[in-house]
Motif scaffolding. Sequence first.
Motif, short mmCIF file in Angstrom:
data_model
loop_
_atom_site.label_atom_id
_atom_site.label_comp_id
_atom_site.label_asym_id
_atom_site.label_seq_id
_atom_site.Cartn_x
_atom_site.Cartn_y
_atom_site.Cartn_z
N ASN A 55 39.26 31.41 36.81
CA ASN A 55 38.21 31.42 35.79
C ASN A 55 38.29 32.68 34.93
OD1 ASN A 55 37.17 28.96 36.59
ND2 ASN A 55 35.60 29.87 37.90
N PHE A 56 38.51 33.81 35.57
CA PHE A 56 38.61 35.08 34.87
C PHE A 56 39.74 35.04 33.84
CE2 PHE A 56 40.26 39.49 34.66
CZ PHE A 56 39.11 40.16 34.27
N ASP A 57 40.91 34.56 34.26
CA ASP A 57 42.05 34.49 33.35
C ASP A 57 41.76 33.57 32.17
OD1 ASP A 57 43.45 36.29 34.90
OD2 ASP A 57 44.65 34.76 35.93
N LYS A 58 41.07 32.44 32.39
CA LYS A 58 40.71 31.54 31.29
C LYS A 58 39.80 32.26 30.30
CE LYS A 58 40.32 27.53 34.09
NZ LYS A 58 39.43 26.49 34.54
N GLU A 59 38.82 33.00 30.83
CA GLU A 59 37.83 33.65 29.97
C GLU A 59 38.40 34.84 29.20
OE1 GLU A 59 34.11 34.26 32.04
OE2 GLU A 59 34.24 32.24 32.89
N LEU A 60 39.56 35.32 29.58
CA LEU A 60 40.22 36.38 28.82
C LEU A 60 40.88 35.85 27.55
CD1 LEU A 60 41.93 38.49 31.65
CD2 LEU A 60 39.90 39.11 30.30
N ALA A 61 41.11 34.55 27.50
CA ALA A 61 41.79 33.94 26.34
C ALA A 61 40.90 34.04 25.11
CB ALA A 61 42.10 32.48 26.65
#
Length: 174
Positions: free
Chosen positions: A48-54
């Motif tokens: 989730n964290f990696d997605k939200e960094l996009a």
Amino acid sequence: MNSQLFSDRLTLTKLASHDWELIRSIYTNPALMNHIGSTMSEDAIRRNFDKELAPWSLESTHWLTWIIRETASDNEVGLISICTRNREKLTAEIGFILLEASQGKGYATEAIKRVIHFAIDTHGFHRFTAVCSEEHIASRRVLEKAGMTLDEIASECTEINGRLVNDCFYSLER
């Protein structure tokens, strides 16, 4: 897109890779997750964290997340996010989690009002929604103080720690 938003007492900064430990600590904290859902595995949090960094736009399916900090002290307060729920009707869902030490100080209400103002001015949203468990009285008060109204209480919608809880659906039109 602005990476920072400011209100009277708060600075909201778009989620960045250096925020990992804070995010991990929030989603693995049973007390913070008590009314939201089960604590998450580190792998699930990382995905989730990696997605939200996009990068984020109206067409994004992931959340746009900011870290909330007290401006005067730079202490972390929690997080707040929006996610597009209906592009045609320009509807965004709002979610927030405050650290225990920051609860009860009006920070969540202040952050929600600031994010709503940003979402209207920057992206043209005019309808906002939020969901919380019926038993989470503090979050319900926050949403109401931010101007949202209760639309519906739906029975046994969400499983939290092995039991079904009622969800409260809130909205605000601007």
